[in-house]
Scaffold this motif. Structure first.
Motif, mmCIF file in Angstrom:
data_model
loop_
_atom_site.group_PDB
_atom_site.id
_atom_site.type_symbol
_atom_site.label_atom_id
_atom_site.label_comp_id
_atom_site.label_asym_id
_atom_site.label_seq_id
_atom_site.Cartn_x
_atom_site.Cartn_y
_atom_site.Cartn_z
ATOM 1 N N GLY A 1 0.820 -1.214 0.000
ATOM 2 C CA GLY A 1 0.000 0.000 0.000
ATOM 3 C C GLY A 1 0.851 1.258 0.000
ATOM 4 N N HIS A 2 1.964 1.237 0.758
ATOM 5 C CA HIS A 2 2.905 2.362 0.769
ATOM 6 C C HIS A 2 3.463 2.627 -0.616
ATOM 7 C CE1 HIS A 2 3.694 3.798 4.863
ATOM 8 N NE2 HIS A 2 3.458 2.560 5.301
ATOM 9 N N LEU A 3 4.081 1.648 -1.201
ATOM 10 C CA LEU A 3 4.844 1.837 -2.431
ATOM 11 C C LEU A 3 3.945 2.003 -3.652
ATOM 12 C CD1 LEU A 3 7.663 -0.793 -1.752
ATOM 13 C CD2 LEU A 3 7.731 1.686 -1.388
ATOM 14 N N GLY B 1 0.656 2.547 -3.706
ATOM 15 C CA GLY B 1 -0.249 3.681 -3.516
ATOM 16 C C GLY B 1 0.436 4.998 -3.802
ATOM 17 N N ALA B 2 1.691 5.167 -3.316
ATOM 18 C CA ALA B 2 2.429 6.410 -3.554
ATOM 19 C C ALA B 2 2.698 6.618 -5.039
ATOM 20 C CB ALA B 2 3.739 6.396 -2.769
ATOM 21 N N ARG B 3 3.074 5.545 -5.718
ATOM 22 C CA ARG B 3 3.353 5.660 -7.159
ATOM 23 C C ARG B 3 2.110 6.099 -7.933
ATOM 24 N NH1 ARG B 3 7.096 4.133 -10.780
ATOM 25 N NH2 ARG B 3 6.393 3.531 -12.868
ATOM 26 N N LEU B 4 0.974 5.453 -7.656
ATOM 27 C CA LEU B 4 -0.262 5.824 -8.343
ATOM 28 C C LEU B 4 -0.726 7.227 -7.945
ATOM 29 C CD1 LEU B 4 -2.219 2.444 -8.074
ATOM 30 C CD2 LEU B 4 -1.099 3.387 -10.104
ATOM 31 N N TYR B 5 -0.558 7.550 -6.676
ATOM 32 C CA TYR B 5 -1.007 8.846 -6.153
ATOM 33 C C TYR B 5 -0.268 9.992 -6.824
ATOM 34 C CZ TYR B 5 -2.490 12.179 -2.532
ATOM 35 O OH TYR B 5 -3.031 13.224 -1.847
ATOM 36 N N LEU B 6 1.059 9.828 -6.989
ATOM 37 C CA LEU B 6 1.861 10.878 -7.610
ATOM 38 C C LEU B 6 1.542 11.033 -9.088
ATOM 39 C CD1 LEU B 6 5.303 10.231 -5.901
ATOM 40 C CD2 LEU B 6 3.687 12.058 -5.409
ATOM 41 N N LYS B 7 0.948 10.014 -9.682
ATOM 42 C CA LYS B 7 0.528 10.113 -11.084
ATOM 43 C C LYS B 7 -0.910 10.607 -11.219
ATOM 44 C CE LYS B 7 3.642 6.694 -13.090
ATOM 45 N NZ LYS B 7 3.742 5.456 -13.887
ATOM 46 N N GLY B 8 -1.561 10.887 -10.080
ATOM 47 C CA GLY B 8 -2.919 11.416 -10.122
ATOM 48 C C GLY B 8 -4.000 10.373 -10.144
ATOM 49 N N ASN B 9 -3.642 9.111 -9.944
ATOM 50 C CA ASN B 9 -4.646 8.034 -9.941
ATOM 51 C C ASN B 9 -5.384 8.029 -8.599
ATOM 52 O OD1 ASN B 9 -5.916 5.387 -9.698
ATOM 53 N ND2 ASN B 9 -4.695 4.817 -11.498
ATOM 54 N N TYR C 1 -7.072 5.751 -7.132
ATOM 55 C CA TYR C 1 -6.906 4.502 -6.375
ATOM 56 C C TYR C 1 -5.638 4.540 -5.527
ATOM 57 C CZ TYR C 1 -10.654 2.646 -9.264
ATOM 58 O OH TYR C 1 -11.862 2.449 -9.873
ATOM 59 N N GLY C 2 -4.639 5.262 -5.999
ATOM 60 C CA GLY C 2 -3.410 5.398 -5.219
ATOM 61 C C GLY C 2 -3.667 6.111 -3.904
ATOM 62 N N ARG C 3 -4.504 7.141 -3.967
ATOM 63 C CA ARG C 3 -4.846 7.880 -2.744
ATOM 64 C C ARG C 3 -5.540 6.968 -1.738
ATOM 65 N NH1 ARG C 3 -9.792 10.746 -2.173
ATOM 66 N NH2 ARG C 3 -9.822 12.065 -0.327
ATOM 67 N N MET C 4 -6.510 6.185 -2.211
ATOM 68 C CA MET C 4 -7.230 5.292 -1.306
ATOM 69 C C MET C 4 -6.310 4.224 -0.736
ATOM 70 S SD MET C 4 -10.095 6.632 -1.086
ATOM 71 C CE MET C 4 -10.694 5.357 0.028
ATOM 72 N N GLY C 5 -5.396 3.685 -1.582
ATOM 73 C CA GLY C 5 -4.456 2.686 -1.093
ATOM 74 C C GLY C 5 -3.550 3.228 -0.011
ATOM 75 N N LEU C 6 -3.079 4.452 -0.222
ATOM 76 C CA LEU C 6 -2.213 5.084 0.785
ATOM 77 C C LEU C 6 -2.962 5.327 2.087
ATOM 78 C CD1 LEU C 6 -0.032 7.705 -1.120
ATOM 79 C CD2 LEU C 6 0.790 5.855 0.334
ATOM 80 N N ILE C 7 -4.177 5.812 1.995
ATOM 81 C CA ILE C 7 -4.951 6.094 3.206
ATOM 82 C C ILE C 7 -5.197 4.802 3.994
ATOM 83 C CG2 ILE C 7 -7.215 6.823 4.049
ATOM 84 C CD1 ILE C 7 -7.263 8.863 1.751
ATOM 85 N N ILE C 8 -5.568 3.732 3.269
ATOM 86 C CA ILE C 8 -5.798 2.444 3.947
ATOM 87 C C ILE C 8 -4.516 1.955 4.611
ATOM 88 C CG2 ILE C 8 -6.333 0.003 3.560
ATOM 89 C CD1 ILE C 8 -8.250 0.950 1.325
ATOM 90 N N ALA C 9 -3.383 2.079 3.902
ATOM 91 C CA ALA C 9 -2.107 1.628 4.468
ATOM 92 C C ALA C 9 -1.739 2.438 5.710
ATOM 93 C CB ALA C 9 -1.007 1.746 3.411
ATOM 94 N N MET C 10 -1.959 3.780 5.633
ATOM 95 C CA MET C 10 -1.610 4.633 6.763
ATOM 96 C C MET C 10 -2.484 4.337 7.987
ATOM 97 S SD MET C 10 0.953 6.592 5.977
ATOM 98 C CE MET C 10 1.534 5.062 5.259
#
Length: 348
Positions: free
Chosen positions: A273-275, A277-285, A287-296
């Motif tokens: 979720g860290h890795l 999620g961060a990759r997708l989040y920085l690309k504006g996806n 799902y990356g944001r949701m993955g990061l939030i769940i991981a955090m």
């Protein structure tokens, strides 16, 4: 440069119709190039026009007296107190004739018919006797203008000054007036008037923006400041997020070596979720944001639970702060779902 001397006993008061002769004489003898231009040098005609006008109305006109002698006058318009036009075309034509009267009326109408904003005070004119030009007559009149305007709940005071009247511009600047914009009069130029361009100057009470341009600039500054703050906040959160990947690596490794494969798998999911999620989040996806939030949140809950179960206050001393940091990252991600994170990481 100019040297200002002080009046010995100045009195600023509303004008009276009995002052008509003194006021008309003062304006004509003030040396105003504007008055000379409007009346084409016919100062006797100017005097007759002004005398007749002041005998009829002195509404919102203030004078400065020194030993009962009028040395300055000003006409002030304040919010929500409408007054009639200063000098009508008919009035001018009767005294000056059709051609000169019409010309004078057109040149005066710029200021006579100026439309104020609801929170604006307006100085239509301010004249000082040439004999008293280096005394603080203007300062006394402006002080009264500020007092009356503020009492009428105006946010600012406006006055127009010819662009080549550098002395007046300097004096008004010393009294807190700011040059806003330059305006031109094609009609004045067509009629051969000496003054065809003026500066709009304002004295503002407080720091409230008074023009659309200023309001837009102020709102943009607020948005830009907020964005920069969020950018720094997002950048810090993402850096800490990458640093915190060490926790699931270490915790998962220990769980696996101690014979807890399910716990190890859970930590592996958090690391993913860290890795990812961060990759997708920085690309504006999204799902990356949701993955990061769940991981955090999962990591924070795990750390907080361990801090409760442990008997060591030393362990609580680092487990609880780490749990709070992970929750903070989750909150930052919730508050900033659409920011440009590539910029945030590189410039924050």
């Amino acid at each position: 440069m100019y040297n200002t001397r002080m009046l010995s006993c100045p009195v600023v008061r509303p004008a009276r119709q009995a002052d008509a002769h003194a006021m008309a004489s003062l304006v004509v003898q003030s040396g105003s190039k504007f008055i000379e231009s409007v009346f084409k040098g016919d100062m006797q005609g100017a005097y007759k026009v002004l005398l007749t006008h002041y005998q009829e109305s002195v509404e919102r006109i203030y004078v400065v007296t020194e030993a009962e002698k009028i040395v300055g006058l000003m006409k002030l318009h304040v919010p929500n107190q409408m007054i009639g036009n200063s000098i009508s075309f008919l009035h001018l034509i009767k005294i000056l004739g059709l051609k000169r009267g019409t010309r004078a009326g057109i040149l005066l109408s710029h200021w006579d018919e100026y439309k104020q904003k609801p929170d604006e005070a307006y100085i239509e004119y301010l004249y000082v006797s040439a004999e008293w030009a280096n005394f603080n007559v203007m300062e006394n009149l402006l002080e009264r203008a500020f007092h009356e305007s503020y009492r009428a709940k105006a946010k600012y005071v406006t006055h127009f000054i010819p662009v080549n009247n550098y002395l007046a511009l300097d004096k008004f600047k010393d009294q807190g007036f700011v040059t806003r914009r330059r305006i031109r009069s094609p009609l004045a130029k067509l009629m051969g008037a000496k003054y065809t361009a003026w500066y709009r100057t304002t004295h503002t009470f407080g720091e409230t923006p008074i023009t659309v341009k200023e309001m837009v600039a102020e709102k943009w500054d607020v948005v830009r400041t907020n964005w920069q703050q969020r950018r720094r906040e997002i950048g810090a959160a993402m850096r800490i997020n990458f640093a915190l990947t060490l926790i699931p690596v270490v915790a998962g490794s220990l769980a696996y070596t101690r014979g807890y494969p399910v716990a190890a798998a859970g930590w592996a999911l958090i690391l993913l979720g860290h890795l990812l999620g961060a990759r997708l989040y920085l690309k504006g996806n999204p799902y990356g944001r949701m993955g990061l939030i769940i991981a955090m949140v999962a990591e924070g809950v795990n750390l907080f639970g361990r801090s409760i179960r442990t008997d060591s206050w030393f362990d609580r001393g680092w487990l609880i702060p780490l749990a709070l940091v992970t929750f903070w990252i989750a909150v930052v991600l919730l508050r900033n779902p659409k920011a440009n994170f590539d910029v945030a990481i590189t410039t924050a």
